[in-house]
Design a protein around this motif. Structure first.
Motif, PDB file in Angstrom:
ATOM      1  N   ASP A 120      47.897 -53.997  38.428  1.00 61.05           N
ATOM      2  CA  ASP A 120      48.199 -54.491  39.771  1.00 61.05           C
ATOM      3  C   ASP A 120      49.045 -55.758  39.689  1.00 61.05           C
ATOM      4  O   ASP A 120      48.658 -56.743  39.064  1.00 61.05           O
ATOM      5  CB  ASP A 120      46.899 -54.797  40.528  1.00 61.05           C
ATOM      6  CG  ASP A 120      46.134 -53.537  40.876  1.00 61.05           C
ATOM      7  OD1 ASP A 120      46.777 -52.528  41.222  1.00 61.05           O
ATOM      8  OD2 ASP A 120      44.888 -53.547  40.788  1.00 61.05           O
ATOM      9  N   PRO A 152      44.989 -55.926  45.085  1.00 61.79           N
ATOM     10  CA  PRO A 152      44.864 -54.849  46.075  1.00 61.79           C
ATOM     11  C   PRO A 152      43.968 -55.232  47.253  1.00 61.79           C
ATOM     12  O   PRO A 152      43.997 -54.559  48.290  1.00 61.79           O
ATOM     13  CB  PRO A 152      44.259 -53.697  45.259  1.00 61.79           C
ATOM     14  CG  PRO A 152      43.569 -54.363  44.112  1.00 61.79           C
ATOM     15  CD  PRO A 152      44.388 -55.574  43.788  1.00 61.79           C
ATOM     16  N   ALA A 176      54.476 -54.029  43.676  1.00 62.03           N
ATOM     17  CA  ALA A 176      53.370 -54.353  44.580  1.00 62.03           C
ATOM     18  C   ALA A 176      52.695 -53.120  45.159  1.00 62.03           C
ATOM     19  O   ALA A 176      51.565 -53.214  45.658  1.00 62.03           O
ATOM     20  CB  ALA A 176      53.882 -55.237  45.717  1.00 62.03           C
ATOM     21  N   THR A 203      50.407 -53.481  49.533  1.00 61.16           N
ATOM     22  CA  THR A 203      49.469 -54.604  49.416  1.00 61.16           C
ATOM     23  C   THR A 203      49.249 -55.241  50.778  1.00 61.16           C
ATOM     24  O   THR A 203      50.209 -55.654  51.442  1.00 61.16           O
ATOM     25  CB  THR A 203      50.018 -55.673  48.448  1.00 61.16           C
ATOM     26  OG1 THR A 203      50.188 -55.093  47.146  1.00 61.16           O
ATOM     27  CG2 THR A 203      49.061 -56.855  48.349  1.00 61.16           C
ATOM     28  N   LYS A 246      48.579 -45.758  52.245  1.00 64.21           N
ATOM     29  CA  LYS A 246      48.300 -46.092  50.844  1.00 64.21           C
ATOM     30  C   LYS A 246      47.601 -44.941  50.138  1.00 64.21           C
ATOM     31  O   LYS A 246      47.934 -44.594  48.993  1.00 64.21           O
ATOM     32  CB  LYS A 246      47.442 -47.359  50.776  1.00 64.21           C
ATOM     33  CG  LYS A 246      47.171 -47.852  49.362  1.00 64.21           C
ATOM     34  CD  LYS A 246      46.420 -49.173  49.381  1.00 64.21           C
ATOM     35  CE  LYS A 246      46.189 -49.694  47.972  1.00 64.21           C
ATOM     36  NZ  LYS A 246      45.499 -51.012  47.986  1.00 64.21           N
TER      37      LYS A 246
END
Length: 304
Positions: free
Chosen positions: A129, A133, A256, A259, A280
């Motif tokens: 990540d 997240p 990213a 996010t 997402k």
């Protein structure tokens, strides 16, 4: 500590990463005369001998177009050949980020793009990540996003990222995770390396391509997915105050992914994000090769 994969593409062939060296006199190092890309790739969850890349064709096309802005020609076929060979040679076992880079390799000192040598390299790094997240805090940067009339913002030109670097560090040193930049008209443009979306009254809103944004590939994917769900998508100028009263705010980008933004300066934002979560979830399904309707967005490379 960065975990670079052992092999890179350099000067037309795949060689050990540690042997890929450039001179301190390299033109691109001094003048930012380079263009780069960024791609994510993950092991296929159901077949560890296969790697999955998200929208490879779009990434390669953008890099080739970015190179043209620097008066350099590099074919999409050549970029893919290097990409395929680098992945097969490295045989990665974890999610990676791939950085292809077109640059002026000449050792001259004049700032120019004509009569100059160019080259291309590519390397990979393990990457989980990039941003939390769970969400990030943002501040409005004191730096202004460049205008397309001063820099070719349709491409990922390396010299343009000085503004992103200044904004990111300013945000970090003042206690925030990320920066949001306004354009020269005072409208919200993008984050340091991500596009921005807000949700208001069920509409998904994002700054349009006329707001000096990078035409992000994840951004375009989110817009397409939202429309497939019947969500109304509006591309238009966005004011700073809209961020503070929006139902949802989130960032998108290759590194990213998607996010959420949980705080902007002193304002805590709404933590309920049904539209973002839906997008997402679908994007994860696609990138993991589990979506038949978007299987053409995934390139599969065998490690055998």
């Amino acid at each position: 500590m960065h975990e670079f994969l052992p092999y890179a593409w350099f000067e037309g062939k795949c060689i050990p990463f540690k042997e890929a060296k450039i001179s301190i006199a390299t033109h691109a190092l001094h003048y930012g005369t380079a263009a780069f890309g960024g791609m994510r790739a993950i092991p296929n969850p159901t077949n560890k001998e296969e790697f999955l890349l998200f929208r490879t064709d779009k990434h390669i096309k953008r890099l080739s177009q970015s190179a043209k802005l620097l008066l350099t020609d590099i074919s999409e076929e050549y970029i893919f050949k290097a990409l395929e060979e680098v992945i097969k040679r490295n045989k990665p076992q974890k999610p990676i980020y791939i950085r292809p880079f077109v640059y002026t390799s000449d050792l001259g000192i004049a700032p120019r793009l004509h009569n100059i040598e160019t080259d291309f390299f590519m390397y990979c790094i393990e990457l989980g990540d990039y941003l939390s997240p769970d969400g990030v805090s943002c501040r409005m940067s004191s730096w202004t996003r460049q205008e397309d009339r001063s820099l070719p913002l349709r491409g990922k030109i390396s010299g343009a990222y000085i503004t992103s670097s200044l904004a990111k560090t300013e945000a970090s040193l003042s206690g925030f995770d990320e920066a949001l930049l306004l354009n020269s008209s005072g409208k919200v443009s993008e984050a340091s390396g991500m596009n921005l979306f807000i949700v208001r009254n069920g509409d998904l809103i994002t700054p349009g391509v006329d707001q000096d944004i990078l035409e992000g590939i994840t951004r375009a994917s989110v817009i397409e997915l939202a429309k497939s769900f019947g969500i109304n998508v509006i591309e238009r100028p966005v004011d700073k105050t809209e961020l503070l009263i929006a139902d949802e705010v989130f960032l998108t980008g290759t590194a990213a992914k998607i996010t959420p933004v949980k705080k902007i300066e002193s304002s805590e934002l709404n933590g309920d994000r049904p539209i973002m979560n839906k997008l997402k979830s679908k994007l994860i399904e696609i990138t993991e090769g589990r979506s038949q309707d978007y299987d053409n967005w995934v390139t599969r490379i065998s490690l055998k």
